[in-house]
Design an enzyme around this catalytic site. Structure first.
Site, PDB file in Angstrom:
ATOM      1  NE  ARG A  84      17.675 -41.707   6.224  1.00  0.00           N
ATOM      2  CZ  ARG A  84      17.734 -42.731   5.394  1.00  0.00           C
ATOM      3  NH1 ARG A  84      18.731 -43.296   4.387  1.00  0.00           N
ATOM      4  NH2 ARG A  84      16.513 -43.030   4.975  1.00  0.00           N
ATOM      5  NE  ARG A  95      16.240 -38.861   2.435  1.00  0.00           N
ATOM      6  CZ  ARG A  95      15.250 -39.609   1.995  1.00  0.00           C
ATOM      7  NH1 ARG A  95      15.618 -40.773   1.761  1.00  0.00           N
ATOM      8  NH2 ARG A  95      14.029 -39.213   1.941  1.00  0.00           N
ATOM      9  CG  ASP A  98      18.581 -42.569   0.825  1.00  0.00           C
ATOM     10  OD1 ASP A  98      18.483 -43.593   1.539  1.00  0.00           O
ATOM     11  OD2 ASP A  98      17.600 -42.530  -0.348  1.00  0.00           O
ATOM     12  CG  ASP A 100      18.057 -46.605  -1.546  1.00  0.00           C
ATOM     13  OD1 ASP A 100      17.930 -47.316  -0.199  1.00  0.00           O
ATOM     14  OD2 ASP A 100      17.628 -45.654  -1.991  1.00  0.00           O
TER      15      ASP A 100
END
Length: 375
Positions: A84, A95, A98, A100
């Site tokens: 990344r 990407r 990812d 989160d």
């Protein structure tokens, strides 16, 4: 002491081998962040906010000892290791991975680096659908509604498709073992490793109470005179401690790890006692041994004798400084015989002669992987 916290993470990938990217991320999360308790199905969705290849999205539930700040740092390191590339640009890009933070226990966090609950999660089906799959009845800390209800109220109309591909979930130590005993020669590092595992995996720890034994310093001064009272006092204390501690289940701990097993008593007695004394000692030992719970995994740390002598000198216990290498060799031979003849114990022998698992994280990681991979 680490306090285990529950966090929910959203993972997505749309570059390269998307399945493999997610799988590697799962392994790294387990290694760097905490135990992965649940993994959703993999959902395929169109890219959000820009034109690109479809994404694979999942949500995972993780038990972690990290605080939110360190959790975010660990996530960024994982993303970086998987390719990344973060930039200052705010527009969306394709990407490899990812990750989160969606939720962190029931906390509400507003900081420059992290906002929890994730401010956009309720507006994104690619987040809410996999999240609801693994935690439908979890309450949103701000909305005060179950996630299942939040998903129903989601206005996102984008299509989401369950691929029915399955990711492998790393198995936590506590899922494989209820009780691990770690042994080794004097100075092998068994107590240190026991404490490290207990700290990192929220285990109840049982440590030998050798420091409280009044016969130990006397034994090193006059072996023949104090060998029998020393070994009998050790046997009685080990039996009492293991009987009590193994019987008391701790609701707040995942499993038990100890830095000795009661058979240690017999191994040392074989070396230190005279023939007649050992015959009497063995009778007492056999009675007690039948009553003690056996570990699910018995780990023996092998350490070369010169390294043992170094470790003994470093820790600086006065009464240990004159231990002869020949004595340590005899102790090791006793353990070797025990391991070869005790067929009812699942045993793992780890050579730590050239490892520094205290100061080298890679050595410690290697040991943990060996334990996790025991069949």
């Amino acid at each position: 002491m680490h306090i285990a916290r529950t966090t929910y993470l959203s993972l997505g990938s749309n570059l390269g081998n998307k399945f493999e990217n997610l799988q590697q991320a799962i392994f790294l999360i387990d290694e760097k962040i905490g135990s992965v308790a649940k993994i959703s199905s993999i959902y395929k969705t169109t890219s959000w906010g820009f034109d690109s290849d479809d994404f694979y999205n999942i949500c995972v539930q993780v038990s972690t000892g990290l605080n939110p700040e360190n959790l975010l740092k660990a996530i960024h390191k994982i993303e970086l290791s998987l390719g990344r590339k973060r930039t200052s640009e705010k527009k969306y890009k394709a990407r490899t991975i990812d990750i989160d933070v969606l939720l962190f226990d029931n906390e509400v966090i507003f900081s420059k680096e992290l906002i929890v609950p994730h401010k956009e999660m309720l507006n994104r089906k690619f987040v809410m659908v996999p999240l609801v799959e693994i935690a439908p009845n979890l309450m949103h800390p701000i909305e005060k509604q179950r996630l299942q209800v939040c998903l129903t109220n989601c206005t996102d109309k984008s299509e989401i498709e369950n691929t029915y591909l399955e990711l492998k979930r790393p198995i936590c130590l506590s899922e494989k073992f209820n009780y691990i005993a770690i042994e080794g020669n004097i100075g092998a590092g068994k107590t240190t490793l026991t404490n490290m595992i207990a700290e990192d995996f929220n285990a109840k720890v049982i440590l030998e109470r050798f420091a409280d034994n009044p016969f130990l310093p006397k034994f090193y001064e006059d072996n023949e005179r104090y060998a029998f009272p020393l070994e009998m006092s050790f046997l009685a204390d080990r039996y009492q401690q293991l009987s009590d501690d193994l019987a008391q289940f701790d609701l707040f701990k995942n499993f038990i790890v100890s830095d000795y097993y009661i058979f240690k008593s017999l191994i040392f007695a074989q070396v230190t006692l005279l023939k007649e004394e050992y015959f009497l000692y063995r009778k007492m030992f056999d009675i007690m041994y039948k009553e003690i719970s056996k570990p699910d995994l018995y780990i023996y740390l092998y350490q070369e004798t010169p390294r043992l002598i170094e470790n003994i000198k470093k820790r600086g216990r006065d009464y240990e400084q004159n231990i002869a290498p020949e004595y340590l060799d005899k102790i090791h031979s006793g353990y070797t015989t025990f391991i070869k003849t005790e067929e009812n114990l699942k045993t793992l022998i780890i050579d730590v002669s050239n490892k520094d698992f205290v100061n080298n994280p890679e050595d410690y990681k290697e040991i943990i992987e060996l334990i996790k991979n025991v069949k």
